[in-house]
Design an enzyme around this catalytic site. Structure first.
Site, PDB file in Angstrom:
ATOM      1  N   TYR A   1     -15.270   4.712  -7.021  1.00 52.25           N
ATOM      2  CA  TYR A   1     -13.838   4.415  -7.082  1.00 52.25           C
ATOM      3  C   TYR A   1     -13.025   5.690  -6.923  1.00 52.25           C
ATOM      4  O   TYR A   1     -13.536   6.807  -7.060  1.00 52.25           O
ATOM      5  CB  TYR A   1     -13.491   3.740  -8.420  1.00 52.25           C
ATOM      6  CG  TYR A   1     -13.607   4.674  -9.615  1.00 52.25           C
ATOM      7  CD1 TYR A   1     -12.502   5.393 -10.070  1.00 52.25           C
ATOM      8  CD2 TYR A   1     -14.825   4.835 -10.289  1.00 52.25           C
ATOM      9  CE1 TYR A   1     -12.611   6.251 -11.166  1.00 52.25           C
ATOM     10  CE2 TYR A   1     -14.930   5.689 -11.378  1.00 52.25           C
ATOM     11  CZ  TYR A   1     -13.820   6.396 -11.810  1.00 52.25           C
ATOM     12  OH  TYR A   1     -13.920   7.251 -12.883  1.00 52.25           O
ATOM     13  N   CYS A   2     -11.726   5.522  -6.642  1.00 49.82           N
ATOM     14  CA  CYS A   2     -10.792   6.641  -6.547  1.00 49.82           C
ATOM     15  C   CYS A   2      -9.397   6.133  -6.902  1.00 49.82           C
ATOM     16  O   CYS A   2      -9.256   5.028  -7.436  1.00 49.82           O
ATOM     17  CB  CYS A   2     -10.827   7.279  -5.153  1.00 49.82           C
ATOM     18  SG  CYS A   2     -10.432   6.133  -3.819  1.00 49.82           S
ATOM     19  N   THR A   3      -8.367   6.898  -6.605  1.00 49.96           N
ATOM     20  CA  THR A   3      -7.013   6.552  -7.042  1.00 49.96           C
ATOM     21  C   THR A   3      -6.490   5.271  -6.394  1.00 49.96           C
ATOM     22  O   THR A   3      -6.120   4.318  -7.073  1.00 49.96           O
ATOM     23  CB  THR A   3      -6.033   7.701  -6.730  1.00 49.96           C
ATOM     24  OG1 THR A   3      -6.535   8.901  -7.311  1.00 49.96           O
ATOM     25  CG2 THR A   3      -4.654   7.398  -7.296  1.00 49.96           C
TER      26      THR A   3
ATOM     27  N   GLY B   1      -8.050   3.947  -3.292  1.00 50.47           N
ATOM     28  CA  GLY B   1      -9.057   3.304  -2.452  1.00 50.47           C
ATOM     29  C   GLY B   1      -9.466   4.068  -1.214  1.00 50.47           C
ATOM     30  O   GLY B   1     -10.537   3.828  -0.658  1.00 50.47           O
TER      31      GLY B   1
ATOM     32  N   ILE C   1      -7.926   2.622  -8.587  1.00 48.33           N
ATOM     33  CA  ILE C   1      -7.480   2.519  -9.975  1.00 48.33           C
ATOM     34  C   ILE C   1      -6.087   1.901 -10.063  1.00 48.33           C
ATOM     35  O   ILE C   1      -5.799   1.106 -10.959  1.00 48.33           O
ATOM     36  CB  ILE C   1      -7.455   3.926 -10.622  1.00 48.33           C
ATOM     37  CG1 ILE C   1      -8.839   4.568 -10.583  1.00 48.33           C
ATOM     38  CG2 ILE C   1      -6.942   3.852 -12.056  1.00 48.33           C
ATOM     39  CD1 ILE C   1      -8.805   6.066 -10.852  1.00 48.33           C
TER      40      ILE C   1
END
Length: 302
Positions: free
Chosen positions: A180-182, A184, A209
């Site tokens: 995952y990341c901020t 996508g 997120i």
């Protein structure tokens, strides 16, 4: 409750842009006309940006993006705000819209990427004790907030992840990998890299997120701390169910989510510092930096 007068738009889209520099110039003109502020990166592989502006101007910007066949499939994540969260507008043309640094091995996530998981499916997936959750962000982003049980790769930046994976291939081989990341965009590329490296069970949090925190059913559950953002807000809340603070002051070790830059300009390291310690430390990250800052400050006064 009165609607907030401004909005922050977070978005990305992997799409073919034939002339990134020309597109950059036209896009900058559009943003200036709408008095938007923010940071946008344009490349042959697509566009990646965050902008702030009035509700009406953001609406016009989104309509312009939807009207362009090249960006009509773009998805915006919208936050209400009381004002701009950027000091100016920056639109740059670069080789990559996120820097994974694969060189000749580079690829488009439109051709290869991990399986998408919506927020509800992600919440269930991360509760699997056999799953490996890899945070695809920078280390200082993880320090402010992350999913429960997520691995903080011991590398300083996103572009260092490929080598770390290759060095630890056996540790993850055969595992169910979740990344995952901020918003996508980074795990679109990172999860695709994992697939290309031979990992068979790779999934990603679709929308990142930010989208997870906005889901009306999931409400950010099981995300610890805040989500780091690259604007004047620094961090935004995510978890509305079981929130907690994971960051601690570097001086007194109490819980705090105040990220500040070291006052020693030669250092400028971002660090956590509570209000009580800021004055005593002179907003420096360590004693050595405080000594340097004090000498420079006293030298100016003398």
């Amino acid at each position: 409750m009165q609607e907030a007068p401004y909005q922050v738009l977070l978005y990305y889209l992997y799409t073919d842009i034939e002339s990134p520099q020309e597109y950059r110039d036209a896009h900058k003109a559009l943003c200036d006309e709408l008095e938007l502020r923010g940071r946008i990166i344009v490349g042959s592989e697509g566009i990646n940006g965050t902008v702030s502006g009035t509700v009406e101007n953001c609406k016009q910007y989104m309509e312009a993006m939807y009207a362009d066949p090249m960006t009509q499939d773009i998805e915006f994540k919208i936050d209400p705000e009381q004002g701009h969260v950027f000091p100016k507008m920056s639109v740059k043309a670069r080789d990559e819209i996120v820097t994974l640094g694969l060189g000749e091995e580079d690829f488009s996530p439109n051709e290869c990427t991990g399986k998408y998981l919506d927020p509800k499916a992600w919440r269930e997936a991360i509760r699997d004790p056999d799953a490996v959750i890899i945070d695809a962000r920078n280390d200082y982003e993880w320090d402010l907030g992350h999913f429960k049980g997520a691995i903080r790769p011991p590398v300083p930046a996103f572009r260092d992840l490929p080598q770390w994976i290759r060095d630890n291939y056996e540790k993850f081989d055969g595992k169910k990998i979740l990344t995952y990341c901020t918003g996508g965009i980074r795990c679109e590329k990172f999860s695709g890299f994992l697939v290309k490296e031979g990992f068979e069970d790779v999934s990603q949090l679709h929308g990142g997120i930010v989208k997870y925190g906005k889901d009306p059913e999931v409400k950010g559950e099981d995300f610890d701390g805040q989500c780091y953002v690259f604007d004047q807000r620094i961090g935004v809340p995510v978890n509305q169910v079981n929130p907690n603070v994971v960051a601690r002051c570097v001086h007194c070790d109490i819980e705090t989510e105040r990220y500040v830059n070291c006052a020693n300009k030669m250092c400028n390291a971002q660090h956590f510092c509570c209000e009580a310690c800021e004055a005593e430390s002179k907003r420096c990250c360590c004693d050595a930096c405080r000594d340097v800052f004090t000498k420079e400050y006293e030298g100016v006064l003398q």
